[in-house]
Design a protein around this motif. Structure first.
Motif, PDB file in Angstrom:
ATOM      1  N   GLY A 196       0.813  -1.213   0.000  1.00  0.00           N
ATOM      2  CA  GLY A 196       0.000   0.000   0.000  1.00  0.00           C
ATOM      3  C   GLY A 196       0.843   1.259   0.000  1.00  0.00           C
ATOM      4  O   GLY A 196       2.077   1.207   0.044  1.00  0.00           O
ATOM      5  N   SER A 197       0.188   2.392  -0.043  1.00  0.00           N
ATOM      6  CA  SER A 197       0.872   3.679  -0.127  1.00  0.00           C
ATOM      7  C   SER A 197       1.457   4.123   1.209  1.00  0.00           C
ATOM      8  O   SER A 197       2.293   5.021   1.256  1.00  0.00           O
ATOM      9  CB  SER A 197      -0.100   4.750  -0.635  1.00  0.00           C
ATOM     10  OG  SER A 197      -1.230   4.846   0.211  1.00  0.00           O
ATOM     11  N   SER A 198       1.034   3.504   2.317  1.00  0.00           N
ATOM     12  CA  SER A 198       1.538   3.881   3.641  1.00  0.00           C
ATOM     13  C   SER A 198       2.630   2.940   4.130  1.00  0.00           C
ATOM     14  O   SER A 198       2.964   2.924   5.315  1.00  0.00           O
ATOM     15  CB  SER A 198       0.386   3.896   4.655  1.00  0.00           C
ATOM     16  OG  SER A 198      -0.582   4.866   4.310  1.00  0.00           O
ATOM     17  N   GLY A 199       3.178   2.172   3.240  1.00  0.00           N
ATOM     18  CA  GLY A 199       4.211   1.214   3.616  1.00  0.00           C
ATOM     19  C   GLY A 199       3.723  -0.211   3.450  1.00  0.00           C
ATOM     20  O   GLY A 199       2.523  -0.487   3.500  1.00  0.00           O
ATOM     21  N   ASP A 200       4.665  -1.130   3.220  1.00  0.00           N
ATOM     22  CA  ASP A 200       4.337  -2.540   3.006  1.00  0.00           C
ATOM     23  C   ASP A 200       4.473  -3.303   4.321  1.00  0.00           C
ATOM     24  O   ASP A 200       5.354  -3.025   5.139  1.00  0.00           O
ATOM     25  CB  ASP A 200       5.257  -3.133   1.947  1.00  0.00           C
ATOM     26  CG  ASP A 200       5.206  -2.343   0.642  1.00  0.00           C
ATOM     27  OD1 ASP A 200       4.096  -1.919   0.277  1.00  0.00           O
ATOM     28  OD2 ASP A 200       6.270  -2.149   0.022  1.00  0.00           O
ATOM     29  N   ALA A 337      14.049 -12.021  -2.212  1.00  0.00           N
ATOM     30  CA  ALA A 337      13.443 -11.003  -3.075  1.00  0.00           C
ATOM     31  C   ALA A 337      14.440  -9.881  -3.362  1.00  0.00           C
ATOM     32  O   ALA A 337      14.508  -9.369  -4.482  1.00  0.00           O
ATOM     33  CB  ALA A 337      12.192 -10.436  -2.414  1.00  0.00           C
ATOM     34  N   HIS A 338      15.196  -9.508  -2.352  1.00  0.00           N
ATOM     35  CA  HIS A 338      16.207  -8.455  -2.536  1.00  0.00           C
ATOM     36  C   HIS A 338      17.248  -8.890  -3.567  1.00  0.00           C
ATOM     37  O   HIS A 338      17.651  -8.108  -4.431  1.00  0.00           O
ATOM     38  CB  HIS A 338      16.885  -8.155  -1.200  1.00  0.00           C
ATOM     39  CG  HIS A 338      17.993  -7.150  -1.298  1.00  0.00           C
ATOM     40  ND1 HIS A 338      17.756  -5.793  -1.366  1.00  0.00           N
ATOM     41  CD2 HIS A 338      19.342  -7.302  -1.365  1.00  0.00           C
ATOM     42  CE1 HIS A 338      18.913  -5.154  -1.456  1.00  0.00           C
ATOM     43  NE2 HIS A 338      19.879  -6.049  -1.461  1.00  0.00           N
ATOM     44  N   GLN A 339      17.683 -10.153  -3.486  1.00  0.00           N
ATOM     45  CA  GLN A 339      18.702 -10.648  -4.409  1.00  0.00           C
ATOM     46  C   GLN A 339      18.161 -10.754  -5.830  1.00  0.00           C
ATOM     47  O   GLN A 339      18.851 -10.446  -6.794  1.00  0.00           O
ATOM     48  CB  GLN A 339      19.207 -12.011  -3.937  1.00  0.00           C
ATOM     49  CG  GLN A 339      20.515 -12.434  -4.583  1.00  0.00           C
ATOM     50  CD  GLN A 339      21.599 -12.629  -3.539  1.00  0.00           C
ATOM     51  OE1 GLN A 339      21.481 -12.161  -2.412  1.00  0.00           O
ATOM     52  NE2 GLN A 339      22.650 -13.308  -3.910  1.00  0.00           N
ATOM     53  N   GLY A 375       5.604  -8.822  -9.947  1.00  0.00           N
ATOM     54  CA  GLY A 375       6.734  -7.910  -9.756  1.00  0.00           C
ATOM     55  C   GLY A 375       6.518  -6.987  -8.573  1.00  0.00           C
ATOM     56  O   GLY A 375       7.445  -6.718  -7.796  1.00  0.00           O
ATOM     57  N   SER A 376       5.290  -6.496  -8.416  1.00  0.00           N
ATOM     58  CA  SER A 376       4.960  -5.624  -7.287  1.00  0.00           C
ATOM     59  C   SER A 376       5.172  -6.357  -5.966  1.00  0.00           C
ATOM     60  O   SER A 376       5.684  -5.778  -4.993  1.00  0.00           O
ATOM     61  CB  SER A 376       3.507  -5.152  -7.409  1.00  0.00           C
ATOM     62  OG  SER A 376       3.123  -4.385  -6.294  1.00  0.00           O
ATOM     63  N   MET A 377       4.825  -7.625  -5.935  1.00  0.00           N
ATOM     64  CA  MET A 377       5.000  -8.422  -4.724  1.00  0.00           C
ATOM     65  C   MET A 377       6.470  -8.563  -4.357  1.00  0.00           C
ATOM     66  O   MET A 377       6.869  -8.357  -3.199  1.00  0.00           O
ATOM     67  CB  MET A 377       4.379  -9.803  -4.923  1.00  0.00           C
ATOM     68  CG  MET A 377       4.425 -10.698  -3.703  1.00  0.00           C
ATOM     69  SD  MET A 377       3.974 -12.418  -4.071  1.00  0.00           S
ATOM     70  CE  MET A 377       5.505 -12.993  -4.829  1.00  0.00           C
ATOM     71  N   PHE A 378       7.313  -8.876  -5.347  1.00  0.00           N
ATOM     72  CA  PHE A 378       8.741  -9.070  -5.075  1.00  0.00           C
ATOM     73  C   PHE A 378       9.410  -7.767  -4.633  1.00  0.00           C
ATOM     74  O   PHE A 378      10.220  -7.759  -3.704  1.00  0.00           O
ATOM     75  CB  PHE A 378       9.445  -9.639  -6.312  1.00  0.00           C
ATOM     76  CG  PHE A 378       9.435 -11.146  -6.358  1.00  0.00           C
ATOM     77  CD1 PHE A 378      10.322 -11.886  -5.590  1.00  0.00           C
ATOM     78  CD2 PHE A 378       8.539 -11.818  -7.149  1.00  0.00           C
ATOM     79  CE1 PHE A 378      10.310 -13.272  -5.617  1.00  0.00           C
ATOM     80  CE2 PHE A 378       8.515 -13.199  -7.194  1.00  0.00           C
ATOM     81  CZ  PHE A 378       9.414 -13.929  -6.420  1.00  0.00           C
ATOM     82  N   ASN A 385      12.574  -5.940   3.516  1.00  0.00           N
ATOM     83  CA  ASN A 385      13.915  -6.343   3.926  1.00  0.00           C
ATOM     84  C   ASN A 385      14.822  -5.138   4.131  1.00  0.00           C
ATOM     85  O   ASN A 385      15.707  -5.146   4.998  1.00  0.00           O
ATOM     86  CB  ASN A 385      14.532  -7.269   2.876  1.00  0.00           C
ATOM     87  CG  ASN A 385      15.934  -7.733   3.252  1.00  0.00           C
ATOM     88  OD1 ASN A 385      16.116  -8.435   4.241  1.00  0.00           O
ATOM     89  ND2 ASN A 385      16.914  -7.341   2.463  1.00  0.00           N
ATOM     90  N   GLY A 386      14.597  -4.075   3.344  1.00  0.00           N
ATOM     91  CA  GLY A 386      15.426  -2.877   3.449  1.00  0.00           C
ATOM     92  C   GLY A 386      14.991  -1.927   4.548  1.00  0.00           C
ATOM     93  O   GLY A 386      15.571  -0.846   4.703  1.00  0.00           O
ATOM     94  N   GLY A 387      13.977  -2.282   5.302  1.00  0.00           N
ATOM     95  CA  GLY A 387      13.538  -1.442   6.405  1.00  0.00           C
ATOM     96  C   GLY A 387      12.466  -0.442   6.043  1.00  0.00           C
ATOM     97  O   GLY A 387      12.100   0.413   6.865  1.00  0.00           O
ATOM     98  N   ASP A 388      11.934  -0.523   4.811  1.00  0.00           N
ATOM     99  CA  ASP A 388      10.894   0.417   4.388  1.00  0.00           C
ATOM    100  C   ASP A 388       9.489  -0.034   4.781  1.00  0.00           C
ATOM    101  O   ASP A 388       8.519   0.673   4.529  1.00  0.00           O
ATOM    102  CB  ASP A 388      10.939   0.616   2.864  1.00  0.00           C
ATOM    103  CG  ASP A 388      12.240   1.264   2.422  1.00  0.00           C
ATOM    104  OD1 ASP A 388      12.821   2.010   3.230  1.00  0.00           O
ATOM    105  OD2 ASP A 388      12.656   1.021   1.272  1.00  0.00           O
ATOM    106  N   GLY A 389       9.371  -1.217   5.353  1.00  0.00           N
ATOM    107  CA  GLY A 389       8.059  -1.726   5.743  1.00  0.00           C
ATOM    108  C   GLY A 389       8.107  -2.389   7.104  1.00  0.00           C
ATOM    109  O   GLY A 389       9.081  -2.274   7.848  1.00  0.00           O
TER     110      GLY A 389
END
Length: 429
Positions: A196-200, A337-339, A375-378, A385-389
């Motif tokens: 979503g727009s408020s974070g995953d 997913a990150h890799q 693609g959106s899911m990955f 994993n990067g701390g954005d969610g």
């Protein structure tokens, strides 16, 4: 009739240079009849082409007169017709360039056409890749068979399932991967990914979660099975009637609408990890598990397919077995997913296509799932994993009969935040 120019004869040409003469000096200049390009002569008769007029003379005077009259025979410049430098030739006075020189390359034109060619190749490759990848998706789950569904909220909810399917594994593969030989398939892991727009938000659903099996329509028989208030472990819903009953049970017990379904088995999971060249992960504490084949030291390391499968399946090595396993699964899937989403994979066709092929051959998705959704899911999992969610377990309040009981108050708040696409404030601690 004498056909030689004036002053020559067929037999009496004297001792002239070029005819075997012993005289070392060339013969003197001789004037040839010239074509005058001056005023046109009066027409001879209707329909008859105008003929050129000729002049002749002696010595250099006639040549001078011819030059003054505007005629240039070309002899004075050394021009040879049909050769370079003359009419029909290149690289000489006839085409405006110095003798032997080539025109400078038009780099602007070359760059333009090179760019156009590369653009066409890129478009054709992209379109071909899209249709190739889209054709490989196994759209086997029909969510339209799920009844009494909650209303769809903001954002997109993916149900990601890891099953213990042994499909495609030989006896040797099963032994190497420590999968056992149980028939059928069950769910080893279940996660809800909200984009979503408020974070995953990535939420693990412990397979031992206590849930009620509601009324549902059989995926194969089409028969309606009435709910009796029966409680069981969440993974039993999948074992009873597959993906559609699992989705129905999760929606009934949470009130959260599931938009897409994604499932992967043992073999597919290991193949994806190997295709990407292994996955880098940091293990906080060393552990072993003879059932899954896990034997890991603490620290950063790269796991291959066999090791990765052992890592996400291990539960006997932990006190809070199912909860710790879900945390490991979240951690690894986000790292995978990150890799997969890194430029070194996406921009390298020798890695990208094997990874895509392994993944698409292994994934089972719902009938409405597209490549854009996948693609959106990955990329959302990469962001988590990067701390954005947010990454969490479903809130637990206790247990009953060996089943984990969800905290109803927290679950209600969590679902409300997800449906409204708000930042998640609920914790699983």
């Amino acid at each position: 009739m004498n056909e030689w120019p004036e002053g020559w004869s067929g037999d009496d040409r004297g001792s002239r240079y070029g005819n075997g003469s012993a005289n070392p000096q060339p013969e003197s200049a001789r004037v040839m009849r010239q074509v005058r390009r001056g005023p046109a002569a009066p027409p001879q008769s209707a329909g008859v082409p105008q003929q050129p007029s000729y002049v002749s003379g002696q010595g250099h005077g006639d040549y001078t007169n011819a030059r003054q009259s505007g005629y240039d025979s070309g002899y004075s410049s050394g021009q040879v017709y049909g050769a370079p430098g003359g009419p029909g030739g290149t690289g000489g006075p006839g085409d405006g360039f110095p003798q032997g020189a080539r025109p400078a390359p038009d780099w602007r034109r070359r760059i333009k056409w090179t760019a156009i060619t590369l653009g066409i190749v890129l478009v054709v490759t992209s379109v071909s890749t899209y249709f190739w990848a889209d054709s490989k998706l196994r759209r086997e789950v029909d969510l339209s068979k799920v009844i009494d569904r909650p209303e769809q909220g903001d954002g997109t909810n993916y149900l990601i399932v890891g099953s213990d399917s042994r499909e495609g594994l030989t006896a040797a593969d099963k032994k190497e991967l420590h999968t056992g030989s149980a028939e059928g398939k069950r769910t080893d892991s279940m996660m809800i990914l909200h984009v979503g727009s408020s974070g995953d938000t990535l939420i693990s659903l412990p397979r031992d979660s206590d849930v009620e099996i509601p009324t549902y329509v059989g995926s194969e028989s089409g028969k309606t099975f009435k709910g009796t208030g029966r409680h069981t472990k969440l993974n039993a819903a999948y074992a009873e009637d597959g993906p559609t009953l699992l989705v129905r049970t999760i929606e009934y017990n949470t009130g959260l609408h599931i938009d897409h379904y994604v499932e992967i088995g043992f073999a597919g999971f290991a193949n994806i990890v190997d295709a990407v060249g292994g996955v880098d992960i940091t293990i906080d504490k060393a552990f072993k598990d003879k059932y899954s084949g896990a034997d890991f030291k603490a620290g950063k390391q790269t796991l291959n397919g066999e090791e990765a499968l052992a890592f996400v399946r291990t539960r006997h090595a932990f006190a809070a077995s199912d909860l710790q396993r879900t945390k490991n699964q979240q951690k690894f899937l986000a790292a995978l997913a990150h890799q997969v989403a890194t430029p070194s994979t996406i921009l390298n066709p020798f890695k990208f296509y094997p990874v895509m092929g392994a993944g698409l051959d292994s994934l089972i998705v719902d009938k409405d799932m597209g490549l854009y959704d996948l693609g959106s899911m990955f990329f959302a999992m990469k962001g988590v994993n990067g701390g954005d969610g947010v990454s969490m377990n479903m809130p637990i309040s206790g247990s009953t009969g060996g089943n984990l009981v969800w905290d109803k108050t927290k679950v209600k708040q969590l679902v409300n935040e997800l449906n409204n696409d708000e930042k998640v404030t609920v914790t699983s601690d």
